[in-house]
Design an enzyme around this catalytic site. Sequence first.
Site, PDB file in Angstrom:
ATOM      1  N   HIS A   1       0.830  -1.214   0.000  1.00  0.00           N
ATOM      2  CA  HIS A   1       0.000   0.000   0.000  1.00  0.00           C
ATOM      3  C   HIS A   1       0.860   1.258   0.000  1.00  0.00           C
ATOM      4  O   HIS A   1       0.675   2.155  -0.845  1.00  0.00           O
ATOM      5  CB  HIS A   1      -0.916  -0.011   1.222  1.00  0.00           C
ATOM      6  N   GLU A   2       1.781   1.338   0.935  1.00  0.00           N
ATOM      7  CA  GLU A   2       2.597   2.549   1.025  1.00  0.00           C
ATOM      8  C   GLU A   2       3.473   2.722  -0.206  1.00  0.00           C
ATOM      9  O   GLU A   2       3.734   3.852  -0.629  1.00  0.00           O
ATOM     10  CB  GLU A   2       3.441   2.530   2.298  1.00  0.00           C
TER      11      GLU A   2
ATOM     12  N   HIS B   1       1.712   4.659  -2.836  1.00  0.00           N
ATOM     13  CA  HIS B   1       1.897   6.107  -2.695  1.00  0.00           C
ATOM     14  C   HIS B   1       3.256   6.524  -3.264  1.00  0.00           C
ATOM     15  O   HIS B   1       3.380   7.549  -3.942  1.00  0.00           O
ATOM     16  CB  HIS B   1       1.835   6.504  -1.224  1.00  0.00           C
TER      17      HIS B   1
ATOM     18  N   HIS C   1       3.193   6.776  -6.926  1.00  0.00           N
ATOM     19  CA  HIS C   1       2.482   7.983  -7.346  1.00  0.00           C
ATOM     20  C   HIS C   1       3.445   9.173  -7.403  1.00  0.00           C
ATOM     21  O   HIS C   1       3.344  10.034  -8.289  1.00  0.00           O
ATOM     22  CB  HIS C   1       1.335   8.251  -6.364  1.00  0.00           C
TER      23      HIS C   1
END
Length: 696
Positions: A478-479, A482, A485
């Site tokens: 998940h991290e 980011h 991104h």
Amino acid sequence: MSGMPTDLPADNPFGTPSTLPYGLPDFTQIREEHYRPALLAGMARQRAEVDAIASDPAPPTVENTLEALERSGRLLHRAVECFYNQSGADSTPGLEAIEQELAPQFAAHLDAIYLDARLFARVSALQADVDSGALELEPDTAWLLHRTHTKFIRSGVGLDETAQERLRALNAEIMSLEAEFGRLLLAATNAAGVLVTDEDELDGLPEDARDAAAAAARSRGHEEGWFLELALPTQQAPLAALRDRGLRERVFRASAGRGASGPHDTRATLLELARTRAERARLLGYAHHAAYVAADATAKTAQAVSDILERLAPVAVSNARAEGADLAEALGRDHPGARLEPWDWQFYAEQVKKERRSLDDAILRPYLELERVLADGVFRAATELYGLTFAERHDLVGYHPDVRVFEVFDADGSELGLFLGDFWTRESKRGGAWMNSLVDQSTLLDERPVVVNNLNIPKPPEGEPTLLTWDLVITLFHEFGHALHGLLSAVRWPSQSGTAVPRDFVEYPSQVNEMWAWDPSILRSFALHHETGEPMPSEWVDTLLAARQDGEGFATTEYLAAALLDQAWYRLAPEEVPTDVDEVEAFEAAALERAGVDYAPVPPRYRTTYFNHIFASGYSAGYYSYIWSEVLDADTVEWFRENGGLDRANGDVFRERLLSRGGSLDPMAAFRDLRGRDPLIDPLLARRGLLGAATA
């Protein structure tokens, strides 16, 4: 503010851009005493730069107004990004004091910019020219102008002088209270950790977790014993393994009671935050803070937020109660007549899973070693999708000895950016997991990205492997979503870089990236025994994949309870906010009951007194963002599956149409460009076992 010095001593490392690769801050030179003068000088220098823009006698243009604003504040930006990363990941009393002292000055600095009528007039003139057709702009510049104009209005530039004076006071108070809440919560979490002196109580806790707890006890000055550190959420990882029901209760109560009493009581601070935010929203013309937040997000209205949360809650709680009945039966076999309590849930969920699936975290963890998950899971998925490769740079230094630095290369071998991994917990690090940016990608400034991932994994003794639970594997993916991104951003304007998107959109790419942890080829690549190298038995992998929906009643209910609690606090008018700290618990209980999520064995993922997201970390009235973003995520997962899954062509499309564009356009336009339509909720309902909510 006007009296602050704009110059820095020559030996202050923030005075000039870093000469290290990618502009990585030179942490070998940065010391605590450098921050305060750099932050003060940065604010003063940007104020001078902005004043020059506002007073420019030339008619406003993109170059002398928008671009000039984007170029302003470089010293402040360098110092701020490092400071807030450091204060979150490796805080000290000195950093806490600086944050507390400067919080009102940061608020005043932003107000000085966005309440400047001269500057707003220049931006408004450009917007009027665009609206009339007299000025044509590239799409990213037009969106930058629109967002800048909107930010001035939402900041209160249209208020009269008296109202602006009150607004400035509220903004200063809010920033100070946020800093205070974060400081108190870190101290409360450290103080609430549980020291165990009888090893028999640790029955069931894996050996490596015991070793980490022993190391934690030594690091806190205990010559003997085991210290169970607390993570940010209500439920704690050891509760899934500890057989001693009494110790489980101690750990749970320590977690759930944080911030509710004693020297680190957060209640007065959070009540004042709720009150000041409510007053500010009213001053700006909104019914409450939740309406103010939603208006600038993709949700647009607080009612839209209510609609989705209230639609999902009844079915989620119904599923949780069904799961609870199974767990109560298992509990009764060990403790006849006992009532299922929150500290029983994780333990008996593991027992039931083991009975039904012949699988639990204890047997999975030896196959989930951090190094392998990172290299052959997280990084490999990024290679398969986007062609990225990673090389650890031992010559580059992070802000703490535990931080690792990786250089990231694009598919053509060109240099893309840096990724910093800070995976282990420590007393100086706030709870949870998050991504920060130290350098934002921008072609205007010719800067490439430097991003950080922070997790809170218990650190094993020196030389021992770091074994993960499956939940931590998902958090790692998940991290890194980011991080991608930020790393794959390809925008001109620095304020549009990477994750500079609405709060209820920012979780979308990170949640999409979780899917690759479940991809059979990726899972089989990283799920190898840390000692023997043997792959996880194929039947275990199949079972893990088949069991993905297990426990979704609990997971959805604890999340929705927190999201609804967030909304309850921020839908209050100023005069409706409780005034007595002893009313906090009663307000929370009433809010959960009113929302229909008051199922005692499943408390909110965060209770009010330690709800860092909404009182200190930018998610006030925005914790709904995770489920809102998951609608987009689940629909996008279907898109990947429809087009062949883990494939470079799919990765390139997702990168080009969404990840690379950051905040350079309406985020929902980016989604529609990818999917060809608006999002559907059905994939989310199916994923979470909530299809009954479709007709609720």
